[in-house]
Design an enzyme around this catalytic site. Sequence first.
Site, PDB file in Angstrom:
ATOM      1  N   ILE A   1       0.828  -1.279   0.078  1.00  0.00           N
ATOM      2  CA  ILE A   1       0.033  -0.073  -0.079  1.00  0.00           C
ATOM      3  C   ILE A   1       0.866   1.313  -0.092  1.00  0.00           C
ATOM      4  CG2 ILE A   1      -1.752   1.253   1.297  1.00  0.00           C
ATOM      5  CD1 ILE A   1      -2.808  -1.526   2.373  1.00  0.00           C
TER       6      ILE A   1
ATOM      7  N   GLU B   1     -14.192   1.637  17.071  1.00  0.00           N
ATOM      8  CA  GLU B   1     -14.834   2.087  16.024  1.00  0.00           C
ATOM      9  C   GLU B   1     -16.335   1.180  16.159  1.00  0.00           C
ATOM     10  OE1 GLU B   1     -12.918   0.762  12.432  1.00  0.00           O
ATOM     11  OE2 GLU B   1     -11.269   2.272  12.728  1.00  0.00           O
TER      12      GLU B   1
ATOM     13  N   ASP C   1      -9.202   7.987   8.888  1.00  0.00           N
ATOM     14  CA  ASP C   1     -10.335   6.580   8.313  1.00  0.00           C
ATOM     15  C   ASP C   1     -10.443   5.485   9.396  1.00  0.00           C
ATOM     16  OD1 ASP C   1     -11.714   5.595   6.366  1.00  0.00           O
ATOM     17  OD2 ASP C   1     -10.245   4.246   5.814  1.00  0.00           O
TER      18      ASP C   1
ATOM     19  N   ARG D   1      -4.338   1.320  11.104  1.00  0.00           N
ATOM     20  CA  ARG D   1      -5.057   0.954  12.255  1.00  0.00           C
ATOM     21  C   ARG D   1      -5.088   1.976  13.366  1.00  0.00           C
ATOM     22  NH1 ARG D   1      -6.925  -2.095   9.376  1.00  0.00           N
ATOM     23  NH2 ARG D   1      -7.294  -4.369   9.581  1.00  0.00           N
TER      24      ARG D   1
ATOM     25  N   HIS E   1     -13.717   4.253   8.100  1.00  0.00           N
ATOM     26  CA  HIS E   1     -12.863   3.022   7.794  1.00  0.00           C
ATOM     27  C   HIS E   1     -13.400   2.583   6.511  1.00  0.00           C
ATOM     28  CE1 HIS E   1     -10.570  -0.237   9.730  1.00  0.00           C
ATOM     29  NE2 HIS E   1     -10.286  -0.417   8.614  1.00  0.00           N
TER      30      HIS E   1
END
Length: 316
Positions: free
Chosen positions: A148, A257, A252, A228, A276
Amino acid sequence: MFIVSSAKVRYSIQDDMKEKYPDIQFQFCQNIKEAEEYLPDADILLTYGEDLTPEIIQKAKQLKWINVMSAGLDKMPFEAIKSKDLLVTNARGIHKIPMAEYTIGMMLQVIRNFSLIKENQKNKVWERKFQVGELYGKTLGVLGAGAIGSEIARLAKAFNMHTVGLNRSGRPVDHFDEMVTFDQLVVLLRKADFVVSVLPKTDETHAFLKKVHFETMQEHSIFINIGRGTTVDQQGLIQALQENQIAHAVLDVMEKEPLPEDNVLWEMENVTITPHLSGITPLYQRRAFDQFEENLKVFRQGEGEYLNKIDLSRGY
């Protein structure tokens, strides 16, 4: 060979797999509860990784391989898996295209002040005198220079950005102009205009970024977290933002969460929150099965290297 899936898979992909591999028996289930009756005879389990328990692993007496169709392994029962010495692979890198595009999009949104422009449109305000900037020539620091991170750096080069990556070894990675190791984190933080965290959730990365790290960054710098939420000391970040130690944070992922409604982050003007979703794409399952098929070749032939083989002792 018997392959069981506890993941809800598109019917078009199910049909494609059955047609490609007529000699393999597939059982596609809607969830782990439905899959449980088939697990004792399964050679391979396809899962998103959040539905497994030690008890389920013990039931799968013939199991040899768990293919996790996501990158996150936070909820995997690794002790039970290690006790049976199972092969585990995941879908690391599958998110690289949507997450890299998300990151560049957010960088542009913040530096070009698109949110203010949209708000002015909503209020029918014709205003041209507000601050905007460019990505051109800026320095991008990426914490976690894997698949990524490398894709983010590749796109950043189109804007003539200087790219600095962080990984454990400091080894060169495609599309990065410089690499630093974890003990050189401060070097990256001091020079970066944008800091993007793609760090995974591990014991080593828990609350890895603290208030002192945000104080080290430049006052105009922008922090983006797509890894994370637990890798950041959230209260330390909030304090740094309140004290204008950095200019903006794009989050994000959160410590918890969904983000609780009473959390102050919702109200902060120098924070952008997304639920997310940076890795969401309609092509997700197709890419996950493309990776699985590559590994299936290795599994059947008994030779070659697996994509994204997980080190059970490290959990990644």
